[in-house]
Design a protein around this motif. Structure first.
Motif, PDB file in Angstrom:
ATOM      1  N   GLU A  14       0.726   7.223   6.690  1.00 54.52           N
ATOM      2  CA  GLU A  14      -0.202   6.688   5.683  1.00 54.52           C
ATOM      3  C   GLU A  14       0.521   6.386   4.372  1.00 54.52           C
ATOM      4  OE1 GLU A  14      -3.292   9.567   5.348  1.00 54.52           O
ATOM      5  OE2 GLU A  14      -4.462   8.711   6.996  1.00 54.52           O
ATOM      6  N   LEU A  15       1.408   7.309   3.989  1.00 54.39           N
ATOM      7  CA  LEU A  15       2.133   7.073   2.740  1.00 54.39           C
ATOM      8  C   LEU A  15       3.019   5.852   2.844  1.00 54.39           C
ATOM      9  CD1 LEU A  15       3.129  10.753   1.746  1.00 54.39           C
ATOM     10  CD2 LEU A  15       1.410   9.276   0.669  1.00 54.39           C
ATOM     11  N   GLN A  16       3.668   5.735   3.983  1.00 54.72           N
ATOM     12  CA  GLN A  16       4.571   4.608   4.173  1.00 54.72           C
ATOM     13  C   GLN A  16       3.810   3.301   4.167  1.00 54.72           C
ATOM     14  OE1 GLN A  16       6.809   4.776   7.844  1.00 54.72           O
ATOM     15  NE2 GLN A  16       7.954   2.861   7.373  1.00 54.72           N
ATOM     16  N   LEU A  17       2.724   3.307   4.984  1.00 51.42           N
ATOM     17  CA  LEU A  17       1.939   2.068   5.050  1.00 51.42           C
ATOM     18  C   LEU A  17       1.226   1.768   3.722  1.00 51.42           C
ATOM     19  CD1 LEU A  17       0.402   2.327   8.648  1.00 51.42           C
ATOM     20  CD2 LEU A  17       2.284   0.874   7.865  1.00 51.42           C
ATOM     21  N   GLY A  18       0.669   2.851   3.036  1.00 53.85           N
ATOM     22  CA  GLY A  18      -0.035   2.638   1.760  1.00 53.85           C
ATOM     23  C   GLY A  18       0.886   2.061   0.714  1.00 53.85           C
TER      24      GLY A  18
END
Length: 731
Positions: free
Chosen positions: A338-342
């Motif tokens: 999620e952090l990477q994609l966000g």
């Protein structure tokens, strides 16, 4: 019935002029000349006035006869009409004449007629040069002009438009000739003046018209130049391509401003969501990722298995721990994903919005630049438009002015062809005089009469003003500024031989002369209380003024009031009382007492009156002034104050010797006797008063006017007649 005035035998005839004084105080109004004074001067010089008036009348008659025979004059009169407001040639309109303008115009034209240059033009006319009047004066141009000025006249007729033009000459025909020639010359001058004025106006208007035409031509050239500068079709009508372009750019700028504002709002909102971790766009992007959805499904299954095992086996069971470990590992992967994609999605979205914002900003800057350029071009066109409109307005103003000038030029040209423009015209030529206008009997005879009367009256007043003697009561009040205590009438020389005037009040107490002295006594008592008038000195400017007569009669009338009175003769230089009151004793008096030769009581003699004592002067001492200023004289005055109600001192003339000044300092008051018949100068009496007052604390009670001369119709004569009429009736 008129009673005849009677006089007792031996009775002196008082002959007095002037009003009886009403009191000792001077009247302030008497310092100015009154009607009574003027009438008095006329009465005194009446015969001179009559003779001068008759002589003036005779001279007037003689001059009239001379001029009537040898130098008569005839006067011819003609009339000029002034056209104050002539009728308009073009409209026929005539403004109502105003009286004030008419009067001003006629006066102005009359001045023109009387001017020296106009008279000179008349004298240059051929008919005038051929006249006898001109030939008689041809050798003397100055006299000719003077005679022309004196004989020629131009007078406005009040309330009318007419000017009467007249000329006086020794011949009636020449008088008419001068009037007719002057009227013709004046009319010619008025015509030339009118033409000159109109031609001058016409020349000025022609110049003005050419100037206006040139101005209009230059202004039209300026309009063409402005059209070339604009290079925009239809700009002079206010609607141009630049105006439409400005409107389009303005709309585009508003649209871009709205888009930029909306984009800025989106960026601000995205940054706020990222800061709070609540980005809707990122959440939607994560939901669409297949890996995350698969991992979250596995996470759900593991959580379900974990909860079942935890409930069945407990927290410390190996399987529970394994499931929990796998669940935590999976959750770590999900968060990492999620952090990477966000981060990837947020950076991409921010980058996209920033690019859009930069693109919009570039478009906006270009639109603004285009708008400013178009605005500058529009401003230039607006400036040109202002110049264009101003030039058009100037052309319109110049055109209207040109129309007015052309109209006025037309009117002046019409007026030049009309004779009614002349401001004055001949109303009537000069008449042929049938009677002489000079000399006139009604002017010479009354003129001589009034001139003789005026000159004689002026001479009478001049002679009276040149006479500076004190002879009337008004002279006392006006020039001496002291109270008039009384007036004593003049006596004839024959009466002086028959009776002692100095004792008349004692011998004839009922006669009017005695009444004058009683009035003097009354006025004297009114001047101060009785206690303040114990010692009274009687003096005069010079000898022969009658001071002894005044002193003696005053002492007698004071004694007649039952007052104890001492009459002292202090005139050592020329004693007179010893002759009025003679006795058999040796001649001893005041001088003997002052040098210590006897007692005072032995020297005082009783007079005929019971209450009157007399002290003679005694022998003439070598030093009268020193004796009178000594201590014995002061003692004598002090003792006399105690023994008598009044002490009347007959002193020496004040301007002859200094005795009177010494006695004035010892007295309570001093009376100055002025003789009206001796023509005593005002300056002499004024010097006497100054010397008396300059010697110290000297009190001048007033003046007595003696020997007043009679004047027919005077107040004294009337008083005299009324007195004897009354006394005779009573008796």
């Amino acid at each position: 019935m008129t009673r005849q005035m009677t006089v007792a035998p031996g009775m002196p005839r008082p002959m007095v002029r002037g009003a009886m004084p009403g009191g000792p105080r001077p009247d302030a109004a008497a310092s100015a000349m009154t009607i009574r004074d003027v009438l008095g001067i006329i009465r005194r010089r009446l015969w001179m006035i009559i003779l001068s008036t008759v002589l003036g009348t005779m001279i007037g008659v003689g001059l009239w006869a001379y001029f009537w025979k040898f130098s008569p004059e005839y006067t011819s009169v003609g009339y000029v009409t002034c056209k104050v407001q002539a009728q308009s040639v073009l409209t026929g309109f005539r403004v109502m004449d105003r009286p004030d303008i008419i009067e001003q115009e006629t006066q102005t034209r009359a001045l023109d007629l009387r001017s020296e240059d106009f008279l000179a033009d008349i004298l240059e006319r051929s008919n005038i040069r051929a006249s006898n009047w001109y030939k008689e004066r041809e050798d003397n141009p100055e006299k000719m002009m003077d005679d022309m000025k004196s004989g020629f006249s131009a007078s406005p007729q009040r309330g009318t438009k007419y000017i009467a033009v007249s000329m006086s000459a020794s011949s009636s025909a020449e008088a008419k000739l001068f009037v007719d020639e002057s009227l013709i010359e004046f009319q010619n001058r008025m015509r030339s003046e009118a033409d000159r004025s109109l031609n001058a106006n016409l020349t000025a208007l022609d110049v003005q018209r050419k100037t206006l035409e040139n101005d209009v031509k230059e202004l039209r050239t300026q309009l063409e130049s402005l059209n070339l500068q604009a290079k925009v079709p239809g700009w002079e009508r206010g609607r141009t391509v630049i105006t439409e372009e400005l409107s389009t750019l303005h709309q585009e700028r508003l649209r871009l401003e709205a888009l930029i504002s909306e984009l800025n709002f989106e960026l601000q909102k995205l940054q706020e969501e990222q800061r709070r971790g609540q980005s809707t766009r990122v959440a939607m992007a994560l939901d669409q990722d297949a890996t995350l959805r698969n991992w979250k499904n596995r996470e759900a299954l593991l959580e379900e298995d974990y909860n079942i095992l935890l409930e069945r086996l407990g927290e410390d069971h190996r399987q529970v721990v394994e499931v929990k470990t796998r669940l935590q590992s999976l959750q770590e992967q999900i968060r990492s994903r999620e952090l990477q994609l966000g981060g990837t999605y947020s950076a991409s979205e921010l980058s996209t919005l920033e690019k859009q914002r930069l693109s919009l900003a570039e478009q906006y800057d270009q639109v603004v630049s285009d708008f400013e350029e178009a605005s500058r071009r529009q401003q230039d066109l607006d400036d040109l438009m202002l110049q264009y409109r101003a030039t058009e307005s100037d052309i319109e103003v110049k055109r209207k002015s040109l129309d007015l000038v052309n109209q006025r030029i037309y009117e002046i040209r019409v007026e030049l062809g009309d004779d009614s423009r002349i401001p004055a015209e001949i109303a009537r030529n000069g008449n042929v005089p049938l009677t002489k206008s000079f000399p006139k009997f009604v002017a010479f005879v009354p003129g001589g009469f009034f001139l003789g009367l005026l000159l004689s009256a002026g001479l009478a007043f001049l002679l009276d003003f040149m006479d500076d003697s004190v002879k009337t009561p008004s002279d006392i009040s006006r020039h001496l500024q002291v109270p008039l205590l009384g007036m004593i009438p003049e006596y004839d020389e024959d009466d002086l031989d028959e009776i002692e005037v100095a004792k008349l009040t004692l011998i004839h107490p009922q006669e009017i002369f005695s009444e004058f002295f009683r009035r003097l006594r009354t006025n004297l008592m009114f001047s101060a209380p009785k206690e303040d008038l114990k010692v009274i000195l009687v003096t005069s400017p010079a000898g022969g003024c009658g001071k002894t007569t005044i002193a003696t009669n005053l002492a007698i009338v004071l004694a007649a009031e039952s007052r104890k009175v001492l009459l002292v003769d202090a005139n050592f230089r020329r004693p007179a009382i010893e002759k009025l009151f003679p006795d058999s004793s040796e001649n001893k008096g005041l001088s003997n007492y002052l040098i210590g030769q006897g007692e005072l009581n032995d020297m005082i003699q009783k007079a005929v009156s019971q209450n009157l004592d007399v002290l003679k002067s005694g022998p003439t001492p070598p030093n009268p002034s020193e004796l009178l200023s000594g201590e014995r004289m002061k003692d004598f005055v002090a003792n006399a104050r105690k023994s008598y109600d009044h002490v009347i001192i007959d002193g020496s003339p004040a301007l002859v010797v200094t005795d009177a000044q010494v006695l004035a300092g010892l007295s309570d008051g001093t009376m100055v006797v002025v003789n009206a018949g001796k023509k005593t100068g005002r300056g002499i009496v004024q010097r006497l008063l100054r010397e008396l007052k300059g010697g110290g604390e000297v009190r001048v009670l007033g003046a007595v006017l003696n020997a007043v001369k009679p004047r027919k119709g005077g107040y004294f004569r009337e008083t005299y007649e009324n007195y004897y009429d009354y006394v005779g009736h009573e008796s």
